[in-house]
Structures are given as C-alpha cells and as structure tokens.
Scaffold this active site. Structure first.
Site, mmCIF file in Angstrom:
data_model
loop_
_atom_site.group_PDB
_atom_site.id
_atom_site.type_symbol
_atom_site.label_atom_id
_atom_site.label_comp_id
_atom_site.label_asym_id
_atom_site.label_seq_id
_atom_site.Cartn_x
_atom_site.Cartn_y
_atom_site.Cartn_z
ATOM 1 N N GLU A 1 21.828 51.195 26.099
ATOM 2 C CA GLU A 1 20.539 51.152 25.092
ATOM 3 C C GLU A 1 20.779 51.424 23.814
ATOM 4 O OE1 GLU A 1 19.426 53.147 29.333
ATOM 5 O OE2 GLU A 1 21.280 52.725 27.899
ATOM 6 N N SER B 1 53.564 35.000 54.022
ATOM 7 C CA SER B 1 52.122 34.807 53.902
ATOM 8 C C SER B 1 51.818 33.980 52.526
ATOM 9 C CB SER B 1 51.482 36.387 53.494
ATOM 10 O OG SER B 1 52.048 37.011 52.638
ATOM 11 N N GLU C 1 43.604 46.385 49.609
ATOM 12 C CA GLU C 1 44.243 44.955 49.664
ATOM 13 C C GLU C 1 45.358 45.133 50.781
ATOM 14 O OE1 GLU C 1 45.077 42.428 46.376
ATOM 15 O OE2 GLU C 1 43.993 43.585 44.926
ATOM 16 N N GLY D 1 47.894 46.813 54.053
ATOM 17 C CA GLY D 1 47.801 45.806 54.983
ATOM 18 C C GLY D 1 47.223 46.161 56.186
#
Length: 361
Positions: A46, A162, A291, A293
């Site tokens: 603001e 992966s 993230e 495992g």
C-alpha cells in the site's frame, strides 16, 4: 484486482514473514500508483503504491490483495497512511488472518469514512497467502511435497537412475516453486543419489539473478552427508539437520563447509520432523518445499505434516518391483484411510501432467 494479484505474486518467497501483497490505485480510470510488498522492514504494498501516486491518491480507489494492516510492526500501520492520503474507496479480497489485524483494519478505514469492499477474487488471494496464513495461525511453515513420477508411480529405475523423469518444462517450473519458497528441504538419501544443487535458477522467468535463494535444508539423522556435495558451493545458505547421536567430528566437518549444523532428536535415524518444523517456524520460515526422497516424504505423510502436494506425472513406464516410489514410510492399511487431496487442479506442463491439491480443507 487482477493487476494487484499479479503484483503480489512477485513478492512470493522474498518478503517472509510478511505476506505477499499487491496494491493498485486508480483515479479517473487511470492507474496512478502500484506496488508490492518489499523485504521486511521496508514498505508494504500500500505504501509503495501511495508513494507512486503522490497527490493523485486523493479521491482515488485502492485495490489491495489483503486487508490493510492497522498495527505497528516493523513499519507503521498502512490504514493510517491510506486515510492520510485521502483514498476514497478500498477493495480487498480477504481479511488478514493475523489476530492483530483481523477485521480491525477494515473497521478503522470505515470509521474514517472510506468505502470498503471485500470478497473479490477471494480464492486467488487466499492461495497467494496460504503459507502466511499457516504460519501466522500455527507458528509453523506451510509444507509442500513436490515430486515427479512415471505413469506407474516410480521416481527412479531399479538401478537408481532418475534423470530425467519429468520434462524440461516441468523442471523449469520447479525453479519457480523454489524461488517462491522460503526453504527447500531434502533427505540425505536424495543428496547421495542425485547430488542436487537445490537452488532457484532461471529466476521464475523474471530474468537476471534471483534476489534471494531459498534456505537449503538437508535432513540427515545418521550423519551420512557427503562433504563433497555440490550444494555446499552454491549461493545462499545451507542448514544440515543431524541426529543427536552423530559424532562431534562429523558435525565439525560439516560446519567447516560453511553450512549451519543443528542437532535434533532422532529415532532409528529418523529426525523428529515435528520438532524441526517448530524450529523452522521460530526462524520465520513460512513456506517449505520438500523435494524428496521417499523416506522423508513417508515420515511427513505418516505424521500428517504435509499441507499441499505438487506431483508431475510423466507419460513413461519404468516398471520393476525394486524401482523406487515417491512416498515410503508406513503408509495406510486401507484405501479408505489414504490421503485424498482436496481442491485438486490438473495442468499440462510440457508432456507431463502437474497435479496439485491440499491435504486439508
């Protein structure tokens, strides 16, 4: 209000423990001022908009994504600045969940003769402040579990490979998630398997260098963190959370990497995650992106500590009974007891599907 919401998103991950807020001032169908929350101790949205508008603010209409604050914190109340500037009308979507503000800001503006309207774009505004809401009402960070899986639910092959299950576009979006989070957390097994950097790169499409990197947190109950991990050499700060039984020598070695090391109770090598979230809350971490495992995810889900899930589903089949799945832990005995996400959204990202939803109401 749409412009104000877009501005608020620019502040995500950069202004905690304050909420990310955007503000726009319009007069005679002209935009005369706009802004978003600056880092703690600096101007709220603001005030940025009022400063830009100057004398044009008098008689104008302010659209702001959260009820203006009415108390002294690191900065003076926004309500007083709005009143002094002569704003005639204020629109905001949601009441501030902070008990020091909740409804009082609206009341103060109305007492000053300002017309106040609320509820416009409420769902979008609540999503922007979801981490702030969790933090201000519980003292703990909002926990988002992020993972990428194949169509058959695998996060890696039986050999541990992966790279890469998700698409380029999905991996770019992950950097947006990191950029807008206060901290990114992973288990030591993820570090041993993937040696990730856990940094926000590409700056969520804004260009240039990120203003701030999320705090990197590694959960390591047994002291297996490799001293050669590349995340130690990345910009920003790293926090390694060790179990109390880890040797003093290993603690000292990790400290010499430049990382901060703390000790927490651990059982069978599993860190007390509830205690960890309390510690992070005291450090004013409002949003935590996890993230992996599978072991860490399993513990978080078993203890019902996850608030939101973001899963990238790639159109590939990996197969193999020994291939790893995203969530380990004890799990549930009956499908009826499983975690069913609410307010689910599905979006196509590259060739993947991104499914997101909340574990609570």
């Amino acid at each position: 209000m749409g412009q104000a919401l877009s501005l608020a998103r620019l502040a995500l991950g950069q202004v905690s423990p304050n909420p990310a807020v955007g503000a726009v001032i319009v007069k005679d169908d002209r935009l005369v001022g706009q802004g978003y929350t600056q880092p703690p101790g600096s101007a709220h949205a603001e005030i940025v908009a009022l400063d830009q508008a100057g004398k044009d603010a008098r008689g104008g209409v302010m659209y702001v994504t959260l009820e203006p604050c009415c108390h002294y914190g690191r900065t003076p109340p926004c309500t007083q600045a709005i009143i002094a500037a002569g704003i005639a009308e204020v629109h905001f979507p949601v009441i501030d969940p902070n008990p020091r503000v909740s409804g009082w800001g609206k009341e103060e503006l109305e007492r000053a003769g300002i017309r106040v309207y609320s509820g416009e774009h409420e769902d979008e505004a609540r999503e922007i402040i979801e981490a702030y809401t969790k933090f201000i009402t519980s003292g703990r960070p909002f926990v988002t579990a992020k993972f990428a899986v194949s169509l058959d639910g695998k996060i890696a092959t039986r050999s541990g490979d992966s790279r890469w299950i998700s698409s380029d576009e999905s991996r770019k979006y992950v950097h947006v998630l990191r950029y807008t989070s206060d901290a990114v957390m992973a288990g030591v097994n993820t570090v041993l398997a993937d040696d990730p950097r856990l940094t926000a790169r590409c700056c969520s499409g804004r260009g240039g260098a990120a203003r701030k990197q999320p705090l990197r947190i590694i959960v390591d109950g047994r002291g297996r963190m490799p001293l050669s991990a590349q995340l130690f050499s990345q910009p920003g700060k790293t926090l390694v959370v060790l179990g109390e039984s880890v040797t003093a020598e290993k603690k000292e070695q990790l400290s010499q990497t430049g990382a901060e090391v703390i000790e927490l109770p651990a059982k069978a090598g599993i860190i007390d995650l509830e205690q960890l979230l309390k510690v992070l809350g005291k450090r004013e971490i409002t949003s935590l992106l996890v993230e992996g495992g599978g072991t860490l995810f399993g513990c978080l889900f078993d203890k019902k500590l996850v608030d939101k899930v973001v899963a990238f589903i790639a159109p590939i089949i990996i197969g193999g009974q020994e291939a790893r799945t995203a969530v380990g832990g004890e799990g549930v005995d009956k499908v009826a007891d499983s975690f069913r996400l609410k307010r689910v959204s599905v979006k196509k990202v590259g060739d993947d599907l991104m499914v997101s939803g909340y574990t609570g109401e």
